[in-house]
Design an enzyme around this catalytic site. Sequence first.
Site, PDB file in Angstrom:
ATOM      1  N   VAL A  56       0.858  -1.184   0.000  1.00  0.00           N
ATOM      2  CA  VAL A  56       0.000   0.000   0.000  1.00  0.00           C
ATOM      3  C   VAL A  56       0.893   1.232   0.000  1.00  0.00           C
ATOM      4  CG1 VAL A  56      -1.704   1.332   1.306  1.00  0.00           C
ATOM      5  CG2 VAL A  56      -1.907  -1.156   1.181  1.00  0.00           C
ATOM      6  N   ALA A 101       4.473   4.109   2.855  1.00  0.00           N
ATOM      7  CA  ALA A 101       4.008   2.846   2.259  1.00  0.00           C
ATOM      8  C   ALA A 101       4.179   1.730   3.284  1.00  0.00           C
ATOM      9  CB  ALA A 101       4.822   2.519   1.014  1.00  0.00           C
ATOM     10  N   LYS A 102       3.604   0.605   3.010  1.00  0.00           N
ATOM     11  CA  LYS A 102       3.848  -0.584   3.836  1.00  0.00           C
ATOM     12  C   LYS A 102       3.486  -1.798   3.014  1.00  0.00           C
ATOM     13  CE  LYS A 102       5.283  -1.339   8.071  1.00  0.00           C
ATOM     14  NZ  LYS A 102       6.156  -0.488   8.882  1.00  0.00           N
ATOM     15  N   GLY A 103       4.099  -2.932   3.339  1.00  0.00           N
ATOM     16  CA  GLY A 103       3.778  -4.163   2.624  1.00  0.00           C
ATOM     17  C   GLY A 103       3.663  -5.320   3.585  1.00  0.00           C
TER      18      GLY A 103
END
Length: 412
Positions: A56, A101-103
């Site tokens: 995201v 962001a992050k995943g």
Amino acid sequence: MNPWLAAAARFDEAAARLKIDDGLCKVLRAPSKEITVNIPVLLDDGRIEVFTGYRVQHSIARGPAKGGIRFAPDVTLDEVRALASWMTWKCAVVNIPFGGAKGGVICDPMLLSDGELERITRRYTAELMDFLGPERDVPAPDVNTNERVMAWIMDTYSMHARHTVTAVVTGKPRELGGSRGRAEATGRGCMTVVLKALERFGLEASSTRVAIQGFGNVGGMAARLMSRQGFQIVGASEADGAVYNPAGLDIPALIAHRRETGSILGFAGGEDLPREEILFLDCDVLLPAATENVITSSNAGRLKCRILCEGANGPTTPLADEILAEKKIFVIPDILANAGGVTVSYFEWVQDRQGFFWNERLVNNRLEEIMEDSFDAVVGYAETHKVNNRTAAYMLALDRVLSAIKLRGIYA
Ligand code: NAD
């Protein structure tokens, strides 16, 4: 308890106080991009399994998206969204030129072999090839990912790009362009802001009692650095329990004990307690550094600390915030307190792009300067606008992100 709703509650409060235009609010309330991948991976026993992963990107208004990747069975899109938005605000609070962001990949690393983990990492990276890059989105380690995983990401990305691209991820091994001081950075940042808070209370490190929840990268490192600085670490906890000594734990001895036995429990220099008790110890500073939602409306009333330094992301629920305010606990919110990690990640990205590496003293000095300035900016904002430190940190961050959006304008 839903982290995305918790993040939205804090955003809405800051946005209302700043009287932000409704349209601009909409721009920042929803993440700018959400990518879901279903990745087929060959398991060691010959079966094919499909794992779901997310990335995201919440905002790229201030620069490339930045944020970690976690591997865990309970990863959800809402959690990744919340963590991505916290990265936007965190980078803005410490004023570094990144978005958020992050995943995450839904998998249980405890049940996977090294080869299976490597294949998941490489396929996840390959699927995201068009979205990652030093100028686009720069991942980093998070829960259950480490420098080895970052090396696989760097290698996979580089193989597809046909040349070595070290700046595509941070938190890499030093041999592959990692920065000195990165491993200690989040713990060091926590200590720096706690020292700033002590000045306000007229306290000295040597008379300050600290309780730390979570003894991993952040908590363990904060314990080591703070005990070296003279703080009394009276309690520490892990998932299997807590250890307590009102006269202060011998941290190097506790680390050695855990290395030998695999647990902090049964340590001769302290007494064992149930793990929840760490939150309610008589102490000056409480440093939650484990997981989300540990301080809630049902237990916040029992906290005895004067300063709460949030090493973990999202350890406090919005309802608990009100109780902490009534108890006049000085909160150093997560988006400030644990920003030392992303700050040194930024230094890593800069060094990789320059191809010129700094010594540890320079990294630490620059980190401390940024953390001290950011602490002053947040507390100054809180005093000017008569709000608590968390709301102030969100307002400051929102202000900075919005100015970038307004200057850039809305395209087409
Ligand atoms: P980690 O996996 O290294 O350590 C977490 C520790 O918490 C482990 O030792 C685990 O045993 C312990 N733990 C888990 N549940 C617990 C519980 N209920 N009570 C007590 N201990 C418990 O992870 P980390 O990198 O130290 O990250 C911790 C938190 O800090 C996370 O919220 C993470 O998102 C946040 N954070 C980490 C960094 C970083 O640089 N590593 C940067 C910013 C924020």
